[in-house]
Design an enzyme around this catalytic site. Structure first.
Site, PDB file in Angstrom:
ATOM      1  N   ARG A   1      58.518  22.041  18.151  1.00  0.00           N
ATOM      2  CA  ARG A   1      57.693  22.252  17.628  1.00  0.00           C
ATOM      3  C   ARG A   1      57.622  23.583  17.380  1.00  0.00           C
ATOM      4  O   ARG A   1      58.078  24.846  17.965  1.00  0.00           O
ATOM      5  CB  ARG A   1      56.189  22.047  17.564  1.00  0.00           C
TER       6      ARG A   1
ATOM      7  N   GLU B   1      40.349  20.822  30.640  1.00  0.00           N
ATOM      8  CA  GLU B   1      39.211  19.668  29.728  1.00  0.00           C
ATOM      9  C   GLU B   1      38.721  17.950  30.160  1.00  0.00           C
ATOM     10  O   GLU B   1      37.798  18.378  29.397  1.00  0.00           O
ATOM     11  CB  GLU B   1      40.392  19.219  28.719  1.00  0.00           C
TER      12      GLU B   1
END
Ligand code: AMP
Length: 399
Positions: A240, A384
């Site tokens: 990205r 997470e």
């Protein structure tokens, strides 16, 4: 009490079964290539079991993970009834969900309306939740934990873009931020490790992996972050582009004859380290190539280090100081070179890392600064799944 944590993508599904009594991982795994052929890696303790199995849909992948957990020599459950609740990672909760919440049909409809805001992630999350609800008994609570939720405390001056305000009112165009579950975990954890209340700390967290973002966390609340409306803004990443001059978009569409999908692919899939180096999106391979003299691989690493340095400096300014910088994610936890480049110019804010300590740190909790360094730098492996499991227990009101 056992909680199943699900992190689904468009063709993959990661899972982790957590025993909440001691917050240990009973089993975890990854179903890959959903819709193509199907491959599962199921791990119990140190033992990894890999096999190919066709799952044309997410529902079949769920059925396969149920089998992996309940049958054969490596079964860890006698039946799925032992699972008290399921927690799902959901990427985009928009400004509608500022906390984790119980999944209902009404919520799924609202989430569907956010699909335009996270087209690469949200449809896959919703599809996986629906598939999971079909496989599990209706009485098993399902909870959504949003990547965006932790950033809901960001003030207006940091989340409004300088474009016509009506675009915010009409299309909800604003900074949402992502990786919130990771930023939340490592910021709370570093406060614990430093033996200080989070409310008294100014923390900059750098989550650096395939996707990367930096967050400014003041007194336990996110006040700014680099990702924006989508996970494309901010740092250059594996593939990205991160933040670029917005005019490049229309310029390239014109010069290269690209439509919206073409330019979106260029920015999301062909840019970042891959685009700069022309070689790879994987930081380990990039480092190896740079060490071997590949100039554009070295340039990609320099750009990452320089961007990190600038974000750390600007977030320190935004908070009026910084007490600790945290590195996490595959790159943050393992790449001493990246940590070193990011911190090299920060002596002027009282931050000096100990290069000898830094070099030896891979995925463990360590302070890598010199004793004199006023600003501390910690490596803290993210978790997470644990945050999702804890939130799921709380939201589902399980005792
Ligand atoms: P994540 O998305 O958090 O799994 O991170 C993936 C990224 O971490 C990839 O670019 C990997 O090359 C990078 N990574 C993993 N292990 C290492 C390592 N030992 N040294 C450098 N980069 C690593």
């Amino acid at each position: 009490m056992k909680i199943l944590v699900i992190n689904a993508g468009s063709s993959s599904l990661k899972y982790q079964l957590v025993e909440m009594a001691n917050e240990s991982v009973i089993a975890k795994g990854l179903c890959e290539r959903i819709g193509l052929d199907g491959k599962i890696v199921h791990q119990v303790g140190e033992k990894k079991i890999k096999y190919d199995v066709p799952f044309p849909t997410h529902q079949q992948a769920f059925e396969e993970l149920v089998k992996a957990l309940t049958t054969g020599d490596d079964a860890v459950l006698s039946d799925m009834g032992e699972i008290s609740a399921v927690g799902h990672r959901v990427v985009q909760g928009s400004d509608r969900f500022s906390d984790s919440a119980l999944i209902t049909e009404e919520m799924l409809k609202i989430l569907e309306s956010f699909n335009d805001l996270a087209p690469l992630h949200n449809p896959a999350n919703i599809m996986a939740i629906r598939a999971c609800m079909k496989v599990f008994d209706a009485g098993v609570p399902q909870v959504a934990v949003f990547d965006t939720a932790f950033h809901s405390s960001i003030p207006e001056k940091a989340f409004i873009y300088p474009i016509p305000y009506e675009m915010y009112e009409k299309h909800r165009i604003r900074r949402y931020g992502f990786h919130g579950t990771s930023h939340r975990y490592v910021s709370a954890r570093v406060a614990e490790l430093m033996g200080k209340p989070e409310t008294e700390l100014k923390i900059i967290t750098c989550h650096l992996g395939n996707g990367s973002s930096v967050a400014a966390i003041d007194g336990g609340k996110s006040v700014d972050t680099t990702m924006g409306l989508t996970p494309l803004e901010g740092l250059g990443m594996g593939t990205r582009c991160g933040s670029i001059d917005p005019s490049i978009v229309t310029f390239l569409m014109d010069k290269e004859g690209l439509d919206t999908k073409g330019i979106s692919d260029l920015m999301n899939k062909k840019s970042g380290y891959l685009g700069i180096s022309g070689l790879t999106n994987d930081l380990r391979d990039l480092q190896e190539a740079a060490d071997g003299g590949h100039k554009r691989a070295a340039l990609a690493l320099d750009i990452l280090g320089y961007q990190l340095l600038k974000y750390i400096g600007s977030y320190a300014a935004a908070m009026g100081g910084v007490d600790v910088v945290v590195f996490t994610g595959g790159i943050g936890e393992n790449s001493s070179g990246t940590r070193s480049k990011a911190c090299a110019g920060l002596g002027f804010i009282g931050l000096t890392i100990d290069e000898e300590i830094n070099k030896g740190v891979f995925s463990r909790e360590v302070d890598i600064t010199t004793p004199e360094s006023k600003v501390k730098v910690w490596v803290v492996p993210t978790n997470e799944e644990l945050v999702i499991a804890r939130d799921t227990k709380e939201v589902a009101k399980l005792k």
